[in-house]
Design a protein around this motif. Structure first.
Motif, PDB file in Angstrom:
ATOM      1  N   ARG A 124       0.930  -1.292   0.092  1.00 34.37           N
ATOM      2  CA  ARG A 124      -0.122   0.047   0.120  1.00 34.37           C
ATOM      3  C   ARG A 124       0.730   1.239  -0.169  1.00 34.37           C
ATOM      4  O   ARG A 124       2.066   1.210   0.524  1.00 34.37           O
ATOM      5  CB  ARG A 124      -0.795   0.182   1.135  1.00 34.37           C
ATOM      6  CG  ARG A 124      -1.855  -1.005   1.391  1.00 34.37           C
ATOM      7  CD  ARG A 124      -2.672  -1.154   2.889  1.00 34.37           C
ATOM      8  NE  ARG A 124      -3.495  -1.884   2.955  1.00 34.37           N
ATOM      9  CZ  ARG A 124      -4.323  -2.365   4.084  1.00 34.37           C
ATOM     10  NH1 ARG A 124      -4.012  -1.310   5.180  1.00 34.37           N
ATOM     11  NH2 ARG A 124      -5.315  -2.859   4.001  1.00 34.37           N
ATOM     12  N   ALA A 125       0.353   2.378  -0.300  1.00 36.94           N
ATOM     13  CA  ALA A 125       0.909   3.752  -0.404  1.00 36.94           C
ATOM     14  C   ALA A 125       1.127   4.100   1.014  1.00 36.94           C
ATOM     15  O   ALA A 125       0.276   3.374   1.960  1.00 36.94           O
ATOM     16  CB  ALA A 125       0.141   4.668  -1.271  1.00 36.94           C
ATOM     17  N   PHE A 126       1.693   5.188   1.190  1.00 34.05           N
ATOM     18  CA  PHE A 126       1.724   5.566   2.895  1.00 34.05           C
ATOM     19  C   PHE A 126       0.464   6.474   3.268  1.00 34.05           C
ATOM     20  O   PHE A 126      -0.091   7.349   2.316  1.00 34.05           O
ATOM     21  CB  PHE A 126       3.270   6.330   3.189  1.00 34.05           C
ATOM     22  CG  PHE A 126       4.300   5.845   3.072  1.00 34.05           C
ATOM     23  CD1 PHE A 126       4.169   4.240   3.017  1.00 34.05           C
ATOM     24  CD2 PHE A 126       5.704   6.192   2.882  1.00 34.05           C
ATOM     25  CE1 PHE A 126       5.431   3.376   3.237  1.00 34.05           C
ATOM     26  CE2 PHE A 126       6.792   5.524   3.300  1.00 34.05           C
ATOM     27  CZ  PHE A 126       6.651   4.111   3.153  1.00 34.05           C
ATOM     28  N   LEU A 132      -0.795  14.440   0.817  1.00 37.62           N
ATOM     29  CA  LEU A 132      -0.531  15.248  -0.231  1.00 37.62           C
ATOM     30  C   LEU A 132      -1.755  15.149  -1.705  1.00 37.62           C
ATOM     31  O   LEU A 132      -1.803  16.104  -2.110  1.00 37.62           O
ATOM     32  CB  LEU A 132       0.627  14.605  -1.369  1.00 37.62           C
ATOM     33  CG  LEU A 132       1.929  14.701  -0.304  1.00 37.62           C
ATOM     34  CD1 LEU A 132       3.201  14.053  -1.179  1.00 37.62           C
ATOM     35  CD2 LEU A 132       2.365  16.164  -0.158  1.00 37.62           C
ATOM     36  N   TRP A 133      -2.623  14.192  -1.664  1.00 36.37           N
ATOM     37  CA  TRP A 133      -3.364  13.871  -2.525  1.00 36.37           C
ATOM     38  C   TRP A 133      -4.604  14.908  -2.158  1.00 36.37           C
ATOM     39  O   TRP A 133      -5.335  15.696  -2.895  1.00 36.37           O
ATOM     40  CB  TRP A 133      -3.955  12.404  -2.560  1.00 36.37           C
ATOM     41  CG  TRP A 133      -3.233  11.536  -3.489  1.00 36.37           C
ATOM     42  CD1 TRP A 133      -1.692  11.713  -3.567  1.00 36.37           C
ATOM     43  CD2 TRP A 133      -3.569  10.482  -4.385  1.00 36.37           C
ATOM     44  NE1 TRP A 133      -1.295  10.594  -4.197  1.00 36.37           N
ATOM     45  CE2 TRP A 133      -2.306   9.612  -4.711  1.00 36.37           C
ATOM     46  CE3 TRP A 133      -4.936   9.935  -4.452  1.00 36.37           C
ATOM     47  CZ2 TRP A 133      -2.323   8.578  -5.598  1.00 36.37           C
ATOM     48  CZ3 TRP A 133      -4.803   8.867  -5.177  1.00 36.37           C
ATOM     49  CH2 TRP A 133      -3.757   8.171  -5.801  1.00 36.37           C
ATOM     50  N   SER A 142      -8.368  11.579   1.312  1.00 39.48           N
ATOM     51  CA  SER A 142      -7.513  11.164   2.463  1.00 39.48           C
ATOM     52  C   SER A 142      -7.301   9.940   3.190  1.00 39.48           C
ATOM     53  O   SER A 142      -7.857   9.115   2.324  1.00 39.48           O
ATOM     54  CB  SER A 142      -8.355  12.007   4.008  1.00 39.48           C
ATOM     55  OG  SER A 142      -9.454  11.261   4.007  1.00 39.48           O
ATOM     56  N   TRP A 143      -6.192   9.631   3.773  1.00 38.29           N
ATOM     57  CA  TRP A 143      -6.010   8.246   4.203  1.00 38.29           C
ATOM     58  C   TRP A 143      -7.247   7.562   4.787  1.00 38.29           C
ATOM     59  O   TRP A 143      -7.524   6.348   4.224  1.00 38.29           O
ATOM     60  CB  TRP A 143      -4.792   8.251   5.326  1.00 38.29           C
ATOM     61  CG  TRP A 143      -4.712   6.899   5.653  1.00 38.29           C
ATOM     62  CD1 TRP A 143      -4.990   6.588   7.027  1.00 38.29           C
ATOM     63  CD2 TRP A 143      -4.375   5.833   5.084  1.00 38.29           C
ATOM     64  NE1 TRP A 143      -4.493   5.433   7.341  1.00 38.29           N
ATOM     65  CE2 TRP A 143      -4.205   4.641   6.062  1.00 38.29           C
ATOM     66  CE3 TRP A 143      -3.731   5.379   3.741  1.00 38.29           C
ATOM     67  CZ2 TRP A 143      -3.971   3.425   5.505  1.00 38.29           C
ATOM     68  CZ3 TRP A 143      -3.472   4.278   3.465  1.00 38.29           C
ATOM     69  CH2 TRP A 143      -3.183   3.091   4.373  1.00 38.29           C
ATOM     70  N   PRO A 148     -10.868   2.320   3.581  1.00 37.00           N
ATOM     71  CA  PRO A 148     -11.863   1.177   3.363  1.00 37.00           C
ATOM     72  C   PRO A 148     -11.731   0.308   1.783  1.00 37.00           C
ATOM     73  O   PRO A 148     -12.073  -0.739   1.826  1.00 37.00           O
ATOM     74  CB  PRO A 148     -13.031   1.943   3.419  1.00 37.00           C
ATOM     75  CG  PRO A 148     -12.951   3.370   3.992  1.00 37.00           C
ATOM     76  CD  PRO A 148     -11.312   3.558   3.911  1.00 37.00           C
ATOM     77  N   TRP A 149     -11.081   1.165   0.873  1.00 36.65           N
ATOM     78  CA  TRP A 149     -11.155   0.473  -0.360  1.00 36.65           C
ATOM     79  C   TRP A 149      -9.711  -0.436  -0.571  1.00 36.65           C
ATOM     80  O   TRP A 149      -9.787  -1.119  -1.180  1.00 36.65           O
ATOM     81  CB  TRP A 149     -11.266   1.729  -1.425  1.00 36.65           C
ATOM     82  CG  TRP A 149     -12.522   2.489  -1.484  1.00 36.65           C
ATOM     83  CD1 TRP A 149     -12.578   3.603  -0.834  1.00 36.65           C
ATOM     84  CD2 TRP A 149     -13.792   2.100  -1.783  1.00 36.65           C
ATOM     85  NE1 TRP A 149     -13.774   4.093  -0.682  1.00 36.65           N
ATOM     86  CE2 TRP A 149     -14.480   3.011  -1.291  1.00 36.65           C
ATOM     87  CE3 TRP A 149     -13.872   0.709  -2.244  1.00 36.65           C
ATOM     88  CZ2 TRP A 149     -15.869   2.908  -1.759  1.00 36.65           C
ATOM     89  CZ3 TRP A 149     -15.437   0.759  -2.636  1.00 36.65           C
ATOM     90  CH2 TRP A 149     -16.373   1.688  -2.153  1.00 36.65           C
TER      91      TRP A 149
END
Ligand SMILES: Cc1cc2nc3c(=O)[nH]c(=O)nc-3n(C[C@H](O)[C@H](O)[C@H](O)COP(=O)(O)OP(=O)(O)OC[C@H]3O[C@@H](n4cnc5c(N)ncnc54)[C@H](O)[C@@H]3O)c2cc1C
Length: 543
Positions: A124-126, A132-133, A142-143, A148-149
């Motif tokens: 997974r990404a951090f 940043l997104w 957001s994280w 959930p996805w």
């Protein structure tokens, strides 16, 4: 599931999905879950042959498989080209390039797309990547909104009961079991701990520096289970889902900014297929090319190719990102390497020391078939051991531009991974870290010699920067070319739902929508994005 194309009958679909790669397979599975919706998936490559015992697609340690790839080339070492004027960009790329600057950027072209030819590393990404997104797109990314996805897509066989993991998703993730761990890999992990890293039980949680077992989407015998096998193959009997392979999508057709269908090429014949909802999942290179051929892009670029402008979006094709990476190769002592085991067992996430960031990933690649390693095809040793360093958040930004209206012609790809001095310094530190690991007597007992690198090179700052600039390559993680962002951002192409700004019925759903490349390899994040955007598309169609 495959259908043939009939030139005389025009069938209308509720959804047409362009591209059967990681994201396209997810979209096809989710959008066809409603039997009332007629879904068509179109893939330029062939059908998957992964169920044949001899298919090379089964072996996750073999990347970039001949016959299953796009023949793209990328210019990776030219610095500071003018990418704003298409004519200048094209002249610079085609006139100044020497072959040493060209990288064969062979992304997947087969059902399953790049997931069918990739390393099956499932990280997974951090959480901080999504901060940043969120800044660029909004709180939908957001994280907390994406977690959930990530859970939805996975069945984590090692952490099924854990509240941060999923146990019902199509992607079965596993880490090497104790009895599978090769002594060389265990030694790599041990040295990393001695160098000061904590042992991390689960690399898919958190982002603090550490070393841990690599989760991957492989079967226990290390066989790759790509996204096609995980998501679509089990749905073969769905009558409302059709798939056409070996068909190249040329353009999306529009009327008054509304999608009305697409044109495809099969055996040099052109066909028109109707739909008012098109999902573009042709990957970071393919999706940008389809939009440009459809008259959606930079007016200067499209004007130079005499393509009528449907929507001015100067960001189409810009913001191309990839992780740069470099492998230090060694020849193992006889008998050390063995086949049929996970090729990547441990990896670190660590700090290069350039600043406080966790900015590099280092991993051991065990038993790599030397015929698959560019530059080592003729070496006398059948198997090699590599230690790779990957830069997590590269600053370099490139561009993809079609150079004609012919969908068969390669686009121009510029990916200046050696452009940014900080990027190079981080990679230099990474290679020095690998060199230090290779000096440990515990690892040397397995290795005969390390190829190319020496103390003299390693200890000279200037030489290191030059050598690293010349040896780094992209990590095959193309992303960002149709980035999501707010309308005010001149380079944003898609909104927070993946919808192309200014066009109705056109959703982009693949790695091209990433505003910034995640810190980890991109497959799991692409699948997560495809899950989330497919759900939003279904909800929009119900409202
Ligand atoms: C060699 C390699 C190794 C990698 N290793 C890893 C790894 O170990 N772990 C990891 O996380 N990530 C890895 N990746 C990256 C990861 O696989 C990709 O980020 C991910 O698959 C991208 O998904 P996508 O849907 O955006 O594009 P893709 O999966 O590339 O799918 C795009 C699909 O669209 C099709 N297409 C393109 N243009 C057209 C057109 N005009 N008409 C019809 N069809 C079209 C293509 O043929 C392709 O099937 C690797 C990638 C490669 C290439």
């Amino acid at each position: 599931m495959d259908i043939s194309v009939n030139q005389n009958s025009v069938t209308e679909y509720d959804y047409i999905i362009i591209g059967g790669g990681s994201a396209g397979c997810v979209a096809a599975a989710r959008l066809s879950a409603n039997p009332a919706k007629k879904v068509l998936l179109i893939e330029a490559g062939g059908a998957s042959d992964v169920n044949h015992q001899s298919s090379p697609l089964r072996d996750a340690s073999r990347l970039v498989l001949e016959g299953y790839n796009w023949d793209y080339t990328a210019n990776i070492r030219d610095k500071h080209l003018n990418i704003e004027s298409f004519t200048e960009f094209k002249n610079q790329l085609t006139q100044n390039s020497s072959s040493k600057k060209i990288f064969n950027y062979r992304l997947g072209k087969v059902m399953g797309g790049s997931s069918a030819v990739n390393g099956a590393v499932a990280l997974r990404a951090f959480p901080s990547d999504f901060a940043l997104w969120e800044q660029q797109i909004g709180k939908q990314w957001s994280w907390e909104s994406v977690l959930p996805w990530y859970k939805q897509l996975e069945h984590d066989l090692d952490f099924a009961e854990h509240q941060l993991h999923g146990s019902q998703g199509p992607m079965r993730l596993r880490r090497p079991q104790p009895e599978e761990i090769h002594p060389l890999d265990a030694t790599f992990a041990d040295i990393s701990v001695k160098q000061g890293l904590n042992y991390v039980d689960d690399l898919n949680i958190g982002e603090a520096p550490g070393v841990g077992l690599v989760p991957s989407n492989v079967a226990p015998n290390a066989e790759r289970i790509d996204v096609y096998r995980a998501y679509l193959e089990p749905l073969k009997s769905r009558e409302n889902l059709s798939v056409i392979t070996d068909a190249l999508v040329d353009k999306v057709k529009l009327e008054n900014q509304q999608v009305i269908g697409i044109t495809i090429k099969v055996d040099d014949k052109e066909y028109y297929l109707q739909s008012s909802e098109v999902v573009l999942s042709a990957g970071a290179i393919g999706s940008a090319a389809v939009l440009q051929r459809s008259g959606i892009g930079d007016p200067d670029h499209l004007g130079a190719l005499n393509i009528p402008l449907n929507q001015a979006l100067p960001g189409v094709g810009k913001n191309l990102q990839d992780h740069s990476s470099l492998v230090v190769w060694s020849v193992p002592k006889p008998g050390v390497c063995q086949s049929g085991m996970p090729w990547r067992q441990f990896a670190t996430r660590s700090q290069s020391g350039v600043d406080q960031q966790t900015d590099i990933q280092i991993g051991l690649l065990n038993s790599i078939d030397s015929t698959t390693v560019p530059g080592f095809q003729d070496i006398a040793h059948p198997a090699l051991v590599g230690i790779s360093v990957m830069l997590m958040r590269p600053q370099a930004r490139g561009k993809i531009s079609i150079q004609s209206t012919n969908p068969q012609q390669r686009p121009l790809i510029y990916l200046p991974i050696a452009q940014d001095q900080q990027d190079i310094l981080r990679m230099v530190a990474g290679v020095r870290n690998i060199w230090q690991t290779l000096q440990a007597p515990t690892i040397r007992q397995y290795l005969q010699e390390t190829l190319f690198w020496s103390e003299t090179i390693i200890n000279n700052d200037k030489v290191m920067q030059t050598v690293v600039s010349n040896l780094i390559n992209p990590g095959w993680h193309a992303s960002g070319t149709l980035k999501m962002g707010r309308k005010e951002d001149p380079d944003a192409v898609t909104d927070e739902n993946g919808c192309v700004h200014g066009i109705n019925g056109l959703t982009v759903l693949d790695a091209s929508v990433f505003p910034a490349i995640p810190s980890m390899p991109t497959n799991l994040t692409t699948i997560m994005v495809a899950e989330k955007l497919s759900d939003q598309l279904i909800q929009r169609s119900q409202s």
